[in-house]
Design an enzyme around this catalytic site. Structure first.
Site: not given
Ligand code: GLC
Length: 614
Positions: A260, A302, A494
């Protein structure tokens, strides 16, 4: 433990040891902490179940298994989908009936309700939220999935912990050792310098990058929400402990680790604190650590940023980093195309992606749990006189059903009062107009919305990589407006597309004629075709073609003399593709009819998958 298995670990370690040590020493210059890290890797290897070690060996023999064409993912929230982890296990037949063989379980580790960011504020990396189940349940689920050939993905939130994590609690109490695991400052001097260069992630719901803690008289760095404290990876203790958490979770049977918010994990004064070179060092070390202890585990990064920033996270052939990355700009550009009905920008974007080395595997998606950020190539759009600010406003109006012929039902997300920027939320079906069409009962509009949902999936399935469905999209699930009435969710739009799985609607997927049935069966057919034809594998050459009409996207895939032409009509009128191929006969994979395609008509919001014959 037999000598053979220990040798296996030692061999894998030997392969990576020198590079791992070098990178670790460069970052931390701490030999005893490196020694400790290696001891822990050995321990996690020894603790790893034999069944998982067998999977490791299988996948080591077939390292490119995830580049095949028969993988289909689905991301889901455990509670929304089935209440608990055991509930998910009971629903595996539904997952299989959806042709899905990769499930991404959205965050399920311990978190504090109301200060959770949908589970992305982790209180304990080794405990599961009580309402969802236990670690044993997770292990049972991963075992059951493996028996069915289903891969399991989870989030590893490594940029921050919850303010309720043990380390954060101890740091707040003034324990220096724990304060050094975060970014603590006793005055605004340094935070003030950071704020000059670090952009904001949640400008409306969580402005600024620091939070004042009155009880201990310090600021703490909080790039995301104030209750998500950024970890300080300059401290080797943080790295070692987080790697141990990663391996602990891998040993529960997780196959894919979604890292993440990875670009954010290293901070440097005077920079944007994104994508710094140390981030790549850490991801590279993580890749090697995985290959030493649990080589079947894939890293999914990500990186929700422009392509130039995403691609470096694949690393190089000799020094790979992530196995997979999100095709995020393509996703955003797809929705831009839905709104503008002009495929010019999408074609440019796809040409860039298709030009990348074929070993780069992208995760393709239409919707996910997050908003759609309008990260488009505005330099390119400016050639047509389109400006970023006004175009974002147009897109946001369009998807809220305020412009043109739009009957979308989206909502804004994090509207920035300073820049005028805003992102967008909503499910695929509601953005494609199904919600409004069902409300009005207009049969033509319902047809058009369903066609649009199916066409977008067909187009997504045509891209190289792993397509991932957002749970509910397979039956055209609509927005969930009830979040507005929930004080824990109301501020975060969201949740509009994070509704409970509608099982009543899922049952309608078995009743011919219902929208659920029409979408589910159409997608199912496409998924089966895709899984059965290697023309969809990552090995195929992909390119775009000119169709003679800007509303009509043309994609070509080629592999070992075979050819597939895909045509996708983003407009509400039938369109004719002229001269995409002047000779030869093509088989329409969906209808089974054959055509010459020198001129071929594509219905409004329709598509064709045409395979060259002979
Ligand atoms: C990533 C997740 C998101 C979250 C962020 C903070 O971007 O996809 O949903 O708010 O990380 O952890």
């Amino acid at each position: 433990m037999s000598q053979k298995t220990i040798d296996e670990f030692e061999q894998r370690l030997k392969k990576h040891h020198d590079e791992l040590r070098w990178l670790y020493m460069e970052l931390y210059d701490n030999g005893s902490m490196f020694f400790e890290l290696v001891e822990r890797l050995r321990q996690f290897y020894l603790e790893r179940r034999e069944g998982l070690k067998e999977i490791d060996r299988q996948k080591e023999r077939d390292p490119h298994w995830y580049r095949r064409n028969d993988l289909l993912g689905m991301m889901l929230y455990i509670d929304n989908f089935a209440g608990t982890i055991n509930g998910v296990r009971e629903k595996l037949p539904y997952i299989e009936s959806s042709n899905v063989n990769y499930i991404h379980l959205m965050p399920f580790l311990d978190t504090v309700p109301g200060r959770s960011d949908g589970g992305y504020a982790v209180k304990d990396f080794r405990k599961i939220q009580e309402k969802l189940g236990t670690m044993e349940d997770l292990e049972e689920l991963t075992k059951a999935c493996h028996e069915k050939g289903i891969q399991v993905c989870m989030d590893f939130v490594m940029n921050h912990t919850s303010e309720d994590h043990e380390w954060a609690v101890r740091a707040r109490n003034g324990e220096g050792e724990y304060m050094s695991r975060y970014f603590f400052f006793d005055s605004w001097d340094i935070p003030g310098i950071y704020e000059k260069t670090v952009p904001q992630v949640f400008p409306t719901t969580a402005p600024g990058n620091f939070t004042w803690l009155p009880e201990c008289g310090h600021y703490v760095m909080t790039t995301f929400y104030p209750y998500q404290w950024d970890l300080n990876y300059r401290n080797p203790r943080v790295f070692n402990e987080m790697m141990a958490n990663f391996l602990y979770l891998a040993n529960r049977g997780i196959d894919i680790i979604r890292i993440d918010a990875v670009p954010y994990i290293w901070k440097e004064l005077g920079t944007q604190c994104r994508n710094l070179k140390q981030v790549h060092t850490i991801v590279r070390m993580m890749r090697m650590i995985g290959e030493i202890v649990c080589p079947s585990v894939l890293l999914l990064g990500e990186v929700v940023m422009e392509p130039e920033k995403v691609v470096p996270y694949f690393g190089t052939t000799e020094k790979p980093e992530c196995h997979m990355l999100y095709n995020v700009t393509t996703m955003a550009t797809t929705w831009h195309t839905v709104a503008t009905r002009d495929t010019t920008l999408l074609r440019e974007q796809l040409d860039k992606v298709f030009a990348l080395p074929k070993q780069y595997v992208f995760l393709n998606y239409l919707r996910c749990h997050d908003d759609i950020g309008w990260g488009l190539d505005y330099d390119s759009l400016s050639r047509f006189g389109i400006q970023e600010r006004s175009h974002k406003a147009y897109l946001n109006d369009f998807f809220r059903g305020l412009r043109g012929l739009s009957n979308s039902r989206g909502e804004l997300y994090n509207e920035d009062p300073v820049t005028g920027d805003a992102r967008l939320c909503g499910t695929t079906a509601s953005l494609c107009g199904l919600q409004a069409a069902l409300e009005s009962g207009n049969a033509d509009e319902i047809d058009r919305a369903i066609d649009s949902v199916v066409m977008l999936h067909a187009y997504m399935f045509t891209l190289s990589g792993i397509p991932v469905l957002y749970s509910g999209d397979e039956i055209g699930q609509l927005n969930d407006d009830s979040y507005h009435d929930d004080p824990e969710k109301a501020a975060d739009s969201r949740y509009l597309h994070r509704g409970k799985m509608n099982w009543e609607a899922a049952r309608k997927a078995e009743q011919p004629g219902t929208p659920e049935y029409r979408i589910f069966t159409a997608l199912s057919n496409l998924e089966t075709l895709r899984a059965g034809d290697t023309i969809f594998s990552c090995q195929a050459e992909a390119s775009t073609i000119d169709t003679g009409d800007p509303a009509l996207l043309g994609l070509v895939r080629g592999l070992e003399g075979e050819e597939l032409v895909g045509l996708f009509n983003f407009s509400n009128e039938p369109k004719t593709a002229s001269a995409v191929r002047s000779s030869g006969r093509y088989l329409d994979l969906v209808t089974g009819q054959t055509h010459s395609i020198s001129r071929i008509s594509v219905p409004a919001q329709g598509f064709l998958w045409l395979k060259r014959m002979g």
